[in-house]
Motif scaffolding. Structure first.
Motif, PDB file in Angstrom:
ATOM      1  N   ALA A  21       1.309  -1.160   0.317  1.00 53.80           N
ATOM      2  CA  ALA A  21       0.108  -0.013   0.351  1.00 53.80           C
ATOM      3  C   ALA A  21       1.376   1.199   0.051  1.00 53.80           C
ATOM      4  O   ALA A  21       0.480   2.445  -1.016  1.00 53.80           O
ATOM      5  CB  ALA A  21      -1.016  -0.492   1.245  1.00 53.80           C
ATOM      6  N   PHE A  22       1.934   1.453   0.790  1.00 50.01           N
ATOM      7  CA  PHE A  22       3.488   2.313   0.589  1.00 50.01           C
ATOM      8  C   PHE A  22       3.870   2.415  -0.528  1.00 50.01           C
ATOM      9  O   PHE A  22       4.010   3.469  -1.407  1.00 50.01           O
ATOM     10  CB  PHE A  22       3.656   1.842   2.127  1.00 50.01           C
ATOM     11  N   ALA A  23       3.862   0.972  -1.211  1.00 49.49           N
ATOM     12  CA  ALA A  23       4.568   1.380  -2.269  1.00 49.49           C
ATOM     13  C   ALA A  23       3.365   1.931  -3.361  1.00 49.49           C
ATOM     14  O   ALA A  23       3.994   2.954  -4.986  1.00 49.49           O
ATOM     15  CB  ALA A  23       5.274   0.346  -2.902  1.00 49.49           C
ATOM     16  N   ALA A  24       2.213   1.931  -3.544  1.00 57.00           N
ATOM     17  CA  ALA A  24       1.275   2.477  -4.707  1.00 57.00           C
ATOM     18  C   ALA A  24       0.751   3.935  -4.417  1.00 57.00           C
ATOM     19  O   ALA A  24       0.190   4.097  -4.957  1.00 57.00           O
ATOM     20  CB  ALA A  24       0.262   1.319  -4.389  1.00 57.00           C
ATOM     21  N   SER A  25       1.406   4.659  -2.732  1.00 55.69           N
ATOM     22  CA  SER A  25       0.925   4.945  -2.465  1.00 55.69           C
ATOM     23  C   SER A  25       1.200   6.971  -3.225  1.00 55.69           C
ATOM     24  O   SER A  25       2.472   6.787  -3.633  1.00 55.69           O
ATOM     25  CB  SER A  25       0.259   5.390  -0.689  1.00 55.69           C
ATOM     26  N   PRO A  26       0.171   8.488  -2.735  1.00 57.71           N
ATOM     27  CA  PRO A  26       0.867   8.947  -3.365  1.00 57.71           C
ATOM     28  C   PRO A  26       2.422   9.481  -2.464  1.00 57.71           C
ATOM     29  O   PRO A  26       3.696  10.393  -2.685  1.00 57.71           O
ATOM     30  CB  PRO A  26       0.148  10.440  -3.711  1.00 57.71           C
ATOM     31  N   SER A  27       2.652   8.770  -1.460  1.00 60.89           N
ATOM     32  CA  SER A  27       3.624   9.568  -0.529  1.00 60.89           C
ATOM     33  C   SER A  27       4.498   8.629  -0.814  1.00 60.89           C
ATOM     34  O   SER A  27       5.436   8.914   0.276  1.00 60.89           O
ATOM     35  CB  SER A  27       2.550   9.637   1.330  1.00 60.89           C
ATOM     36  N   ARG A  28       4.561   7.833  -1.829  1.00 57.42           N
ATOM     37  CA  ARG A  28       5.365   6.878  -1.709  1.00 57.42           C
ATOM     38  C   ARG A  28       7.262   7.906  -1.981  1.00 57.42           C
ATOM     39  O   ARG A  28       7.771   6.879  -0.580  1.00 57.42           O
ATOM     40  CB  ARG A  28       5.790   5.807  -3.269  1.00 57.42           C
ATOM     41  N   ASP A  29       7.332   8.407  -2.226  1.00 56.20           N
ATOM     42  CA  ASP A  29       8.718   8.948  -2.287  1.00 56.20           C
ATOM     43  C   ASP A  29       9.190  10.038  -0.930  1.00 56.20           C
ATOM     44  O   ASP A  29      10.344   9.872  -0.429  1.00 56.20           O
ATOM     45  CB  ASP A  29       9.348  10.190  -3.438  1.00 56.20           C
ATOM     46  N   ALA A  30       7.943  10.003  -0.168  1.00 57.54           N
ATOM     47  CA  ALA A  30       8.241  11.054   0.386  1.00 57.54           C
ATOM     48  C   ALA A  30       8.678  10.070   1.471  1.00 57.54           C
ATOM     49  O   ALA A  30       9.201  10.334   2.926  1.00 57.54           O
ATOM     50  CB  ALA A  30       6.846  11.430   1.374  1.00 57.54           C
ATOM     51  N   LEU A  31       7.825   8.525   1.720  1.00 56.79           N
ATOM     52  CA  LEU A  31       8.242   7.530   2.724  1.00 56.79           C
ATOM     53  C   LEU A  31      10.053   7.594   2.558  1.00 56.79           C
ATOM     54  O   LEU A  31      10.388   7.264   3.786  1.00 56.79           O
ATOM     55  CB  LEU A  31       7.102   6.571   2.406  1.00 56.79           C
ATOM     56  N   GLU A  32      10.303   6.974   2.010  1.00 54.81           N
ATOM     57  CA  GLU A  32      11.207   6.687   1.624  1.00 54.81           C
ATOM     58  C   GLU A  32      12.441   7.281   1.757  1.00 54.81           C
ATOM     59  O   GLU A  32      13.336   7.248   2.341  1.00 54.81           O
ATOM     60  CB  GLU A  32      11.807   6.061  -0.551  1.00 54.81           C
ATOM     61  N   LEU A  34      11.713  10.006   4.219  1.00 58.96           N
ATOM     62  CA  LEU A  34      12.195   9.833   5.479  1.00 58.96           C
ATOM     63  C   LEU A  34      12.343   8.541   6.401  1.00 58.96           C
ATOM     64  O   LEU A  34      12.580   9.039   7.316  1.00 58.96           O
ATOM     65  CB  LEU A  34      10.563  10.539   5.835  1.00 58.96           C
ATOM     66  N   TYR A  35      11.755   7.613   6.185  1.00 56.95           N
ATOM     67  CA  TYR A  35      11.897   6.708   6.718  1.00 56.95           C
ATOM     68  C   TYR A  35      12.301   5.625   6.207  1.00 56.95           C
ATOM     69  O   TYR A  35      13.435   4.715   6.786  1.00 56.95           O
ATOM     70  CB  TYR A  35       9.912   6.149   7.269  1.00 56.95           C
ATOM     71  N   PHE A  36      12.784   5.036   5.066  1.00 60.60           N
ATOM     72  CA  PHE A  36      13.451   3.736   4.178  1.00 60.60           C
ATOM     73  C   PHE A  36      14.549   4.164   3.629  1.00 60.60           C
ATOM     74  O   PHE A  36      15.082   5.022   4.306  1.00 60.60           O
ATOM     75  CB  PHE A  36      12.188   3.386   4.055  1.00 60.60           C
ATOM     76  N   SER A  37      14.514   3.874   2.492  1.00 61.46           N
ATOM     77  CA  SER A  37      15.300   4.645   2.062  1.00 61.46           C
ATOM     78  C   SER A  37      15.191   4.360   0.477  1.00 61.46           C
ATOM     79  O   SER A  37      14.300   4.109  -0.359  1.00 61.46           O
ATOM     80  CB  SER A  37      17.133   3.483   1.133  1.00 61.46           C
ATOM     81  N   GLU A  38      16.633   5.333  -0.667  1.00 65.79           N
ATOM     82  CA  GLU A  38      15.789   5.714  -1.745  1.00 65.79           C
ATOM     83  C   GLU A  38      15.487   3.705  -2.497  1.00 65.79           C
ATOM     84  O   GLU A  38      16.693   2.690  -2.606  1.00 65.79           O
ATOM     85  CB  GLU A  38      17.099   6.427  -2.330  1.00 65.79           C
ATOM     86  N   GLY A  39      15.288   3.400  -3.231  1.00 66.27           N
ATOM     87  CA  GLY A  39      14.431   2.364  -3.953  1.00 66.27           C
ATOM     88  C   GLY A  39      13.239   1.187  -3.183  1.00 66.27           C
ATOM     89  O   GLY A  39      13.763   0.081  -3.623  1.00 66.27           O
TER      90      GLY A  39
END
Length: 400
Positions: A21-32, A34-39
């Motif tokens: 759901a995160f991957a398909a969301s408009p916030s994907r880039d922001a989540l990566e 802020l919280y995860f990593s690029e890609g």
């Protein structure tokens, strides 16, 4: 514990659904950012393991079978000459014939139940791999469970080399009377500490930093105690951002290398914040530290260093050969077609592996064919064992 284990696939399914759901969301880039990593979310674009209903069902079956395994092995009761006692009680004897009779009775009574359970586990795991479109459980395990950087085919080739080149060396070493007579004096807690401290200081750098951190904050427990768990390990405590090391010392010379082994894991966890790249790397830290500690310590005589290094090398050689035999057994069993899978076939495969890797004395086929039920890894962590061989290889190269 069993309840938590059996619920794990359901938890994984929820987690995977969340990531998708995160991957398909408009916030994907922001989540990566802020919280995860690029890609980070790329694998969830076309990823379906636990959200695959067939796989989820099979994963739950696997957990149920493992619960049955743990219940069977929790406290095995064995009957010898109409007297029933726990296996542990039977084996606590100086009478070789009583010991042998107990082992024979244990295999007679538990090989059928544990064996059939293992056959079912293998069949379920083969179906798990097929549900995710893998050609074999080996491929699935290497890629999904362990994210290895080598293939099952390369693993098989590695085992073949061990069988060809190291089994004769193992046989030669076991026949060397000078090696068989090597012993190490008992070690006190203070001697263990002095040995490792001396080596870590001489090595310096990252190793000395880790040792000083462990010593300063008392992040190890190497006391002898009958009330401690019968194991030695290192664990990373995330709430403290610190590793902790525990050794249940035996008072023998082997405590030196056990302490060094676990300190290798401690050093890895300290500098990498508990994040291991892979199994092989993690085990390389620990196995290499055994040799480095012996090489660089100032607290042992040259003869003690030499003898203990030879013993460590013998242990490493035995690790290569014995664990390769186990890994080869797994590979051969999982390669069987489902219609060929049976308890008789599994026992026959193990007997042949014992012969191929020279763990065999004629006249004891009964024991050799059934002894595989004692290896927890076959049930709990399939295809893990080859990592011991790969990491031992890397550790020996560091030592050399």
């Amino acid at each position: 514990f069993n309840f938590c284990e059996e619920e794990t696939p359901n938890l994984e399914e929820k987690f995977e659904a969340l990531m998708k759901a995160f991957a398909a969301s408009p916030s994907r880039d922001a989540l990566e950012d802020l919280y995860f990593s690029e890609g980070f979310f790329e694998k969830y674009d076309d990823y379906s393991v636990y959200t695959n209903e067939e796989y989820l069902h099979l994963a739950q079956q696997e957990k149920t079978l493992l619960t049955q395994y743990r219940n069977l092995t929790a406290d095995p009761q064995v009957t010898v000459k109409e007297e029933t006692k726990s296996l542990e009680e039977w084996l606590d004897t100086d009478d070789y014939y009583v010991y042998l009779a107990a082992i024979k009775a244990y295999y007679e009574q538990y090989n059928p139940s544990l064996g059939e359970l293992f056959v079912e586990l293998v069949k379920v795991r083969q179906q798990l791999a097929a549900a995710l479109d893998y050609d074999s459980y080996a491929e699935y395990s290497y890629e999904v469970e362990y994210q290895r950087d080598y293939t099952p085919e390369q693993g098989d080739a590695f085992l073949a080399e061990i069988r060809e080149k190291l089994v004769p060396v193992q046989n030669q070493a076991e026949a060397d009377l000078a090696l068989s007579r090597l012993t190490v004096g008992d070690a006190t807690e203070q001697q263990m500490t002095d040995m490792l401290q001396s080596a870590a200081k001489k090595i310096g750098g990252a190793v000395w930093d880790a040792y000083r951190f462990m010593e300063t904050y008392e992040l190890c427990d190497i006391h002898r105690s009958p009330e401690k768990v019968e194991a030695s390990f290192q664990i990373y405590i995330y709430d403290y951002e610190a590793p902790f090391l525990l050794v249940n010392a035996s008072g023998t010379g082997s405590d030196y290398t056990t302490f060094a082994h676990e300190f290798g894991h401690f050093t890895d966890s300290f500098h990498n914040y508990g994040a291991n790249e892979d199994l092989e790397t993690a085990e390389t830290f620990s196995q290499a530290m055994e040799f480095l500690a012996l090489r660089y310590t100032d607290t042992l005589t040259e003869k003690e260093k030499s003898d203990m290094t030879k013993i460590a090398l013998m242990d490493s050689l035995q690790t290569f050969v014995s664990q390769a035999a186990y890994a080869d057994f797994e590979a051969r069993v999982y390669a069987l077609d489902p219609e060929e899978l049976s308890l008789e076939a599994v026992n026959a495969v193990y007997l042949q592996c014992c012969k191929d890797y020279s763990f065999y004395v004629p006249g004891y086929d009964f024991f050799y064919s059934m002894g595989w039920i004692d290896v927890l890894h076959f049930y709990e962590v399939p295809y893990y064992i080859i990592s011991y061989c790969v990491s031992a290889d890397a550790a020996l190269q560091i030592a050399e």
